[in-house]
Write a protein that holds these residues in place. Structure first.
Motif, PDB file in Angstrom:
ATOM      1  N   ALA A 129     131.031  53.721  43.485  1.00 33.63           N
ATOM      2  CA  ALA A 129     130.138  52.657  43.955  1.00 33.63           C
ATOM      3  C   ALA A 129     129.972  52.719  45.466  1.00 33.63           C
ATOM      4  N   THR A 130     128.746  52.489  45.918  1.00 34.65           N
ATOM      5  CA  THR A 130     128.477  52.320  47.335  1.00 34.65           C
ATOM      6  C   THR A 130     128.215  50.844  47.592  1.00 34.65           C
ATOM      7  N   LYS A 131     127.969  50.505  48.829  1.00 42.11           N
ATOM      8  CA  LYS A 131     127.742  49.101  49.190  1.00 42.11           C
ATOM      9  C   LYS A 131     126.280  48.768  49.416  1.00 42.11           C
ATOM     10  N   ASP A 132     125.412  49.798  49.480  1.00 46.15           N
ATOM     11  CA  ASP A 132     124.058  49.536  49.954  1.00 46.15           C
ATOM     12  C   ASP A 132     122.949  50.106  49.070  1.00 46.15           C
TER      13      ASP A 132
ATOM     14  N   ASP B   2     123.813  55.472  42.459  1.00 48.81           N
ATOM     15  CA  ASP B   2     125.151  56.036  42.663  1.00 48.81           C
ATOM     16  C   ASP B   2     125.524  56.992  41.526  1.00 48.81           C
TER      17      ASP B   2
ATOM     18  N   ASP C  88     129.246  42.672  45.153  1.00 48.73           N
ATOM     19  CA  ASP C  88     129.318  42.834  46.606  1.00 48.73           C
ATOM     20  C   ASP C  88     128.119  43.571  47.188  1.00 48.73           C
ATOM     21  N   ARG C  89     127.068  43.769  46.381  1.00 51.31           N
ATOM     22  CA  ARG C  89     125.820  44.361  46.890  1.00 51.31           C
ATOM     23  C   ARG C  89     124.630  43.674  46.225  1.00 51.31           C
TER      24      ARG C  89
ATOM     25  N   THR D 270     120.829  44.750  46.197  1.00 51.87           N
ATOM     26  CA  THR D 270     120.366  45.922  45.452  1.00 51.87           C
ATOM     27  C   THR D 270     119.817  45.552  44.082  1.00 51.87           C
TER      28      THR D 270
END
Length: 212
Positions: A74-77, A83, A175-176, A179
């Motif tokens: 997972a990425t944040k943005d 992903d 937490d994103r 998106t």
């Protein structure tokens, strides 16, 4: 020796074995078994439609489609679908598949929460959405025989799956939140988080910097 479930072969290749190990290591049991079922349901429906699907590409598409929900990928943005798509593309290129083939699987994963569009594209793209829509939404479930369902579920059970997959979606996107704009994923955040506020497409248009 290849594994066969409900008449669908899981190829006994190094690529498939390594894909399985990668997802087993990264994902919990809910996502792993869901991802294998996506490959199986999608392959059953593709076969019934007469689609000629590369089984290795379909397998990686199914196995990696929710990888973006896991802590390791997972990425944040960016969207979790992207992903997973990026991880699948890199994996396939590392295993000698062509850029075109890797791009097809990238699209299969990136578009798997976009209704209708993937079904108009190549079999390797459509097969993932066919599997996801069957396992998560129950769409076209009557196209799968009771015997086929029983065999798949014996290999990959789905205890309390509806609640567990919703929690997995939330945990992977909480937490994103930005998106999820423009996707069905904001329904998940709104369900679990009373403070979540969706972006309004109409208001974005009305309040954008273009002068009238």
């Amino acid at each position: 020796m290849s594994e066969k479930i409900a008449g669908i072969t899981v190829p006994d290749t190094q690529l498939v074995r390594e894909a399985t190990d990668l997802v087993r290591d990264a994902a919990d049991e809910t996502i792993f078994h869901h991802s294998r079922r996506v490959y199986l349901w999608g392959s059953l429906k593709a076969a019934a439609r007469g689609l000629d699907v590369d089984p290795e590409l379909a397998y990686v598409g199914g196995l990696f489609h929710d990888l973006g929900l896991t802590a390791s990928y997972a990425t944040k943005d960016r969207r979790f679908e992207v992903d997973g798509a990026e991880a699948a593309r890199a994996f396939l290129l590392d295993h000698g598949r062509s850029e075109r083939e890797a791009r097809e699987v990238w699209l299969a994963i990136a578009l798997h929460t976009t209704p209708e569009v993937p079904l108009q594209l190549s079999p390797e793209i459509a097969v993932v959405t066919l599997g996801v829509e069957t396992d998560v939404l129950g769409l076209g479930l009557t196209e799968i025989t009771e015997g086929q369902r029983a065999e798949v579920l014996a290999a990959h059970p789905r205890p309390d799956f509806k609640n567990r997959i919703l929690k997995a979606f939330y945990d992977g996107m909480a937490d994103r939140p930005d998106t999820t704009f423009g996707t069905m994923n904001d329904d998940v955040l709104a369900h679990f988080d009373a403070s979540f506020r969706r972006k309004d497409f109409v208001e974005i248009i009305r309040n954008n910097p273009w002068p009238e």
